[in-house]
Design an enzyme around this catalytic site. Sequence first.
Site, PDB file in Angstrom:
ATOM      1  N   ASN A  60      41.672 -56.124  57.377  1.00  6.54           N
ATOM      2  CA  ASN A  60      40.586 -55.253  56.907  1.00  6.54           C
ATOM      3  C   ASN A  60      40.098 -55.686  55.519  1.00  6.54           C
ATOM      4  O   ASN A  60      39.366 -54.961  54.860  1.00  6.54           O
ATOM      5  CB  ASN A  60      41.055 -53.798  56.874  1.00  6.54           C
ATOM      6  CG  ASN A  60      42.238 -53.589  55.943  1.00  6.54           C
ATOM      7  OD1 ASN A  60      42.680 -54.527  55.279  1.00  6.54           O
ATOM      8  ND2 ASN A  60      42.744 -52.373  55.880  1.00  6.54           N
ATOM      9  N   ASP A  94      53.482 -56.571  45.452  1.00 11.24           N
ATOM     10  CA  ASP A  94      53.714 -55.205  45.927  1.00 11.24           C
ATOM     11  C   ASP A  94      55.143 -54.992  46.415  1.00 11.24           C
ATOM     12  O   ASP A  94      55.900 -55.946  46.610  1.00 11.24           O
ATOM     13  CB  ASP A  94      52.695 -54.842  47.023  1.00 11.24           C
ATOM     14  CG  ASP A  94      52.418 -55.982  48.006  1.00 11.24           C
ATOM     15  OD1 ASP A  94      53.237 -56.910  48.079  1.00 11.24           O
ATOM     16  OD2 ASP A  94      51.387 -55.938  48.701  1.00 11.24           O
TER      17      ASP A  94
HETATM   18  C1  F6R Z   1      51.717 -59.199  50.931  1.00  8.45           C
HETATM   19  C2  F6R Z   1      50.467 -58.481  50.808  1.00  8.45           C
HETATM   20  C3  F6R Z   1      49.477 -58.360  51.926  1.00  8.45           C
HETATM   21  C4  F6R Z   1      49.399 -59.557  52.851  1.00  8.45           C
HETATM   22  C5  F6R Z   1      48.353 -59.340  53.952  1.00  8.45           C
HETATM   23  C6  F6R Z   1      48.315 -60.477  54.950  1.00  8.45           C
HETATM   24  O1  F6R Z   1      52.465 -59.128  49.716  1.00  8.45           O
HETATM   25  O2  F6R Z   1      50.252 -57.962  49.781  1.00  8.45           O
HETATM   26  O3  F6R Z   1      48.222 -58.106  51.361  1.00  8.45           O
HETATM   27  O4  F6R Z   1      49.087 -60.709  52.117  1.00  8.45           O
HETATM   28  O5  F6R Z   1      48.624 -58.151  54.633  1.00  8.45           O
HETATM   29  O6  F6R Z   1      49.515 -60.470  55.665  1.00  8.45           O
HETATM   30  P1  F6R Z   1      49.888 -61.652  56.665  1.00  8.45           P
HETATM   31  O7  F6R Z   1      50.116 -62.858  55.837  1.00  8.45           O
HETATM   32  O8  F6R Z   1      51.174 -61.165  57.320  1.00  8.45           O
HETATM   33  O9  F6R Z   1      48.748 -61.798  57.613  1.00  8.45           O
END
Ligand code: F6R
Length: 250
Positions: free
Chosen positions: A136, A67
Amino acid sequence: MQLIQAKDYDDMSRKAANIISAQVIMKPDCVLGLATGSTPLGTYANLIDWHKKGDLDFSKVSSVNLDEYRGLPADNDQSYRYFMKTNLFDQVNIDQSKTYVPDGMEPDSDTACRNHDNIIKEMGGIDLQLLGLGLNGHIGFNEPASEFPKGTHCVDLTQSTIEANSRFFASIDEVPTQAYTMGIQSIMLANKILIIASGANKAEIIAKAFLGPVTPEVPASILQMHPDVTLVADEAALSVYLKQKSEMEG
Ligand code: F6R
């Protein structure tokens, strides 16, 4: 799903990096699907370390990211391209012309999303997709919804995400309100999926995603349908999952 239990964040990071490293060694010209966020930082740090020690060669690897914020240039320190350059690409010998992050500066969202899907197709699909897990249950920017989105698409960020992100910007007006993200189908088409999680705040959602019903309300639950998923998570993140699993097995 294959579960690999880690002791703590560092152990999770080492185990995840070992899996990615094995992929690169077994198929030097592989396509890695990569993620941003705090969870993969330690994994990337290990890969950089092993590269610097001469054990890991990224020269033939291509990568594709999940993303990117819409409207942020690559040199903005909040863009995901910038994150990837800083935390991995600039520190290993990957050919950066073969690293693809959705183009946040492409104003036409249909073009940006179609281009990203075409790139994945042209590369012959993703060999190993690394995923983090949102509180979530989101994967990429695929938030809880009434259906699973398919290909790369443009999402409106929720007000709470915009507010949370505003601390990184001079003013809330500069915070991106949209992002381009690979869809669930793009993720599910990867040959292998490696999902990583650490910490007690991920415990509830891991149990929901991997033991609960498959539903777009918990986007990561779709991974139960993928034939080759490995979850590497630490003790804190697995606490609820392991308890519920042993109760279910009686
Ligand atoms: C990152 C992404 C998100 C994260 C998710 C977890 O490219 O697409 O889905 O993987 O928000 O984020 P963290 O690792 O910061 O807990």
